[in-house]
Structures are given as structure tokens and as C-alpha cells.
Design an enzyme around this catalytic site. Structure first.
Site: not given
Length: 535
Positions: A98, A152
Site C-alpha cells: 500500500c 497510506h
């Protein structure tokens, strides 16, 4: 379609006619839009789903995660969006995790430039003070807002990167409950009564997104001020938490076991990694399995997990449908670009793996589509190779802003540039090959795996890294090209599921040499000025 007396049109000639007609139609549409809208800018609705592989109904056959499967997932709203979008069937992320992936496509730069290979490094400190996609729109007069998970969060984006947004970034209130306290297993089907006191995080994200659209719709319609709204859904990230009615879509008897549930033949040991996330959950720990290669989960348990993932995907599809309806109801459809993507791929037992963190097809292949009013309304499918690093310059061009320049070789102190390229030419010429390879990477202990994907092959080298210099917080590494610890070569025409590593096949020696030289030329010999350790 024109006909020619006494002759049969070749496939190539027919394609030329189709491309010409498509270009004529598009130019006419663009002219009409220019006259009618008086050069109004486009709004942008940027939709992301976390850990979503191309497990959507619009991805079929060789473009689906399991190309020979008869299983069909239920994603009617995303399929409808795809039918009026440019659908990229061969889109690849630069990193199957991510934080690094989102940093890459939101800055338009590759992981070795951002220096982000983990979930904690902040690119403005490691790579440079780069302008992000939403920040570029903000600097061009847009109101930029986001909700859910775009960057993120935490230290990897200093709480969702304040410079990117016009308004403080919003997070769902109940994310901690449903991700940390309320779920002990890998998945949970939640009843309506349970959601009264604690709504699911993605339901809260939906409401926040709709609130933004309603607040900005009047100014956006009149052209007073355009918006860039980013909506980052948490699912289908683990744990798979979803309303219980979506489980009914998938009888357990319909769930299939992937044919390639073991590691590829002759998989190099240095490229293997353990499942990082799944053993954190009680239902997996109770299996008491070893972590040795090819020790995967029992078939029935595999079916249960895959079913929960599919239900989670259908849940997200339903939320996307509600956002798209709101766009229509607010009369924003004619001047709003809508993009949808997953941040990377995901294994559900394929290649002997669960989760991400790989350079395999399952780890790097992700869904990507973009709807541009007046240009993609008829639906366009392209098999051309594109990379997620191309998203930034593409959306900027689609919105009519000044194009993003290509980065120089060293771009630490260049705030606005891209290492990607706009894929908008595919709207007119969907069969055009814009690039001959897509690149990804994944670190292992003291090494980096670099992978290139062509139309037919995937080639990966696992390379040791040697720390050669440290100046303060900066680290320099030498890539040890002469000490390769593992090589992978997969023929996707004969083996789309990457079952057989053919790196040692003498018949393919010429390809191995060709790909190795291409990879070396692309990557270079050093990783310089990193602030996070790879060793």
C-alpha cells in the site's frame, strides 16, 4: 463500415478505419464540448479500493486473476462504469504494498525515486518535497478534499499529507473498532443491528464523500470552483468486514480453488516470502501450519477465505454505485472525470501465497479505469501496457491543466515532474503500444527484486544490495548485478498463471539476456540518498 468491391478488408485495414472513425467522433465531441461548456475545467472524483486485484466482472479471460475459472463475481456498478470508461486491462503497479504503491502513483514517481519501500517512510523526507496529484490540482485553483485512505496514513504520509488538501483530511470514526477491536478472525459478516451502533468504516467514508459532493456541486456546476475529491475505501483490506447480505451472493459450493495453488516450478528461494498478515488472525493461527514453502491452507478453509474476499469486493461495488448515483443526481456527470483503481494486486492462494508483497502477476496487476465525459462514454477497452505511475499525468491532461513534464534522471529537487506518461492516446487508439514493458519491484532481506512485464513475458531478477556509503541520514547502495541470487521468467501466452519458471530453459536464453540488459539499463547500478534502510 466501408466495403471494397472484389476485395476483403484486412484486419489491419479494418482497424485503421475504426481508429479513424473513433478519432473523427472524438474530435467532433470535443469541439461540441468546447463550444457548449466555454472551456470549463473538469472536476475529478478519484476512487481507490485497498488491496483490490482485478476481481471485477469487467475483467474476463486472461485479464482476470484466475483466467480459466468459470466463477463470476458480482460487481454491477463498477462494470457499468467500465462500460463508459477507458478500461485498462494490462495496468501494473510499481510496488505490491500500500504505502510504496500509493506514494508512487500519487507523486508520479517510481519507488527508487521516492525512496519509499515500506509503510513508515515519508517521501517528502526520503525522496524530495514532491508535488502530489491532489496538490497539483490545489495549486491550480481546485478545492481538494479526501476521505478514507488515499495516502497510506500515519508516519508514511504525516497524517495523510497536509499540503495536498484544501480542507483537513477526514477519517472514519469506527475504523479502529472494526479493524482492531471488533474482529479477531480474517473476516466477519456484520448484521444490520451491529451496524447501528458502529457503522462500518467504508459506510462512513461514503457519507463523507457524498457530503463533499453536495457541498461543492453548485460551484462546480457554474464553474466558480472545481473540485478534486479523493475517496479511499478500506476494503477489501484485511480483515474482510462487510454487511452479511453480501455473503448470500456466493454459495460456498460455487467457490473454486485456484489451479496454481503452489509455488512456481523452480521458484528461486531468495524470491520467496512468508504471508505477513494472515497469521495475525485467530482463525489462521488455529490451523497451526508451518511457514514452509508450499504449506498452504486446507481447501475448504481456502474457499471460505476467498468467499469472504469476494463478498467484500461486492460490498465496495455497492458503495461505488451510490457515489455514482449521487454524481448523476447532482448533475455533475457532464463535467466530472471519474477514475477507479485498486492500489495493487492480491493473492488468494495463487502461487502458493496469500496477500501482497510479490512481483508475481497477482501482486502487481490491478484494476484501473477512467471515465472522461464526452470522450469515453461509449466504452473503450485497451490491452496496452500501462503503469500506475502514468495515472498522475493522465488525469492532469484529462482535466485540461498544464501537462506534467518528464522528470530528469535525478529529480530530488524538482517539485513537479513525472516518471510516467499519459495514456490518454489510448482513447483514440486503444491498440497502440505506448511502452514495451511495465516495471515493478519488491525488497527481500538485503536484496531487491526487479521485474519487467512485456505483452508476453514476465522477467524478474533478485539482486543483492551492498551498502557503500552513509552520510548523515542518507544511505547509498550498490546493486550487485554480478551476484544475482535468483531469476524468474514466465511465458504468459503458454502459462498465464505463472506456474513454470523458465529462466533455465536454454531455448529462452536469448530472451533472458535481452530482458536482463533491459532491466539493468532501466534500473541503473545504484540506489542513492535513501533515508530508510534496505539491509
Amino acid at each position: 463500415m466501408p466495403s471494397f468491391k472484389g476485395a476483403t478488408m484486412s484486419d489491419k485495414d479494418e482497424q485503421v478505419v475504426k481508429d479513424t472513425n473513433r478519432e473523427t467522433d472524438r474530435m467532433s465531441i470535443k469541439t461540441d464540448m468546447k463550444d457548449n461548456n466555454n472551456n470549463k475545467r473538469m472536476n475529478v472524483l478519484f476512487l481507490i479500493s485497498d488491496d483490490l486485484r482485478p476481481e471485477l466482472g469487467c475483467y474476463r479471460g486472461i485479464h482476470a486473476p484466475n483466467p480459466f475459472s468459470k466463477f463470476r463475481i458480482s460487481t454491477p456498478h463498477l462494470d457499468a462504469l467500465a462500460r463508459r470508461s477507458l478500461l485498462l486491462t494490462n495496468a501494473y503497479v510499481q510496488f505490491s504494498l500500500c504505502g510504496p504503491s500509493r506514494t508512487s502513483f500519487l507523486t508520479g514517481r517510481r519507488p527508487d525515486t521516492t525512496k519509499v519501500w515500506d509503510l513508515v517512510t515519508y517521501w517528502r523526507e526520503s525522496g524530495g518535497n514532491f508535488t502530489t496529484l491532489p496538490q497539483y490540482f490545489k495549486n491550480n485553483g481546485y478545492v481538494t478534499v479526501g476521505t478514507g485512505k488515499t495516502f497510506h496514513g500515519g508516519s508514511s504520509a504525516h497524517h495523510f499529507d497536509i499540503p495536498s488538501w484544501s480542507i483537513k483530511y477526514k477519517r472514519p470514526k469506527h475504523a479502529g473498532f472494526w479493524n482492531l477491536n471488533g474482529v479477531e478472525d480474517t473476516w466477519k459478516a456484520v448484521s444490520k443491528s451491529e451496524r447501528i451502533d458502529a457503522p462500518l468504516p467504508d459506510e462512513e467514508i461514503l457519507e463523507q464523500a457524498i457530503g463533499y459532493l453536495r457541498n461543492f456541486s453548485e460551484d462546480a456546476q457554474t464553474g466558480k470552483r472545481n473540485f478534486f475529491v479523493a475517496v479511499g475505501f478500506h476494503k477489501p483490506h484485511l480483515p474482510w468486514v462487510f454487511p452479511d447480505e453480501f455473503l448470500d451472493l456466493y454459495p460456498l459450493s460455487d467457490i473454486e480453488i485456484p489451479a496454481n495453488k503452489y509455488l512456481p516450478w523452480k521458484m528461486p528461494q531468495c524470491g520467496y516470502t512468508l504471508f505477513h498478515e494472515f497469521p495475525l488472525f485467530n482463525d489462521v493461527r488455529h490451523l497451526k501450519l508451518s511457514s514452509s514453502p508450499n504449506v498452504t491452507y486446507p481447501d475448504n478453509f481456502t474457499k471460505v477465505l476467498r468467499r469472504a474476499y469476494f463478498a467484500c469486493v461486492s460490498y465496495i461495488d455497492s458503495l461505488v454505485g451510490k457515489i455514482l448515483k449521487e454524481v448523476d443526481d447532482l448533475r455533475l456527470a457532464d463535467n466530472t472525470i471519474i477514475s477507479f483503481l485498486g492500489d495493487h494486486g492480491f493473492h488468494l492462494a495463487e502461487n502458493g501465497h496469500w496477500g501482497k508483497h510479490t512481483n508475481f502477476e497477482q501482486g502487481t496487476h490491478a484494476p484501473l479505469m477512467i471515465h472522461i465525459p464526452g470522450q469515453t462514454d461509449r466504452g473503450i477497452v485497451s490491452e496496452s501496457l500501462v503503469e500506475f505511475v502514468d495515472i498522475f499525468p493522465t488525469i492532469v491532461e484529462a482535466a485540461g491543466l498544464d501537462p506534467i513534464p518528464t522528470c530528469p534522471k535525478v529529480s530530488r529537487y524538482v517539485p513537479v515532474c513525472t516518471e510516467g506518461a499519459s495514456f490518454l492516446p489510448l482513447i483514440d487508439y486503444p491498440n497502440r503500444q505506448l511502452k514495451d514493458a511495465a516495471f515493478s519491484q519488491m525488497p527481500r532481506s538485503a536484496s531487491m527484486g526487479y521485474s519487467l512485464r512485456t505483452n508476453k513475458y514476465r522477467y524478474t531478477e533478485w539482486l543483492p544490495l551492498k551498502k557503500v556509503k552513509q552520510t548523515g541520514k542518507f544511505l547509498n547502495y550498490k546493486i550487485m548485478w554480478d551476484s544475482v541470487c535468483g531469476v524468474e521468467l514466465y511465458d504468459h501466452e503458454a502459462d498465464p498463471e505463472e506456474v513454470y519458471n523458465r529462466a533455465d530453459d536454454v531455448k529462452l536464453n536469448h530472451l533472458r539476456k535481452q530482458f536482463s540488459a533491459k532491466l539493468r539499463d532501466f534500473v541503473g547500478n545504484n540506489i542513492e540518498n535513501a533515508t530508510s534502510s534496505l539491509l
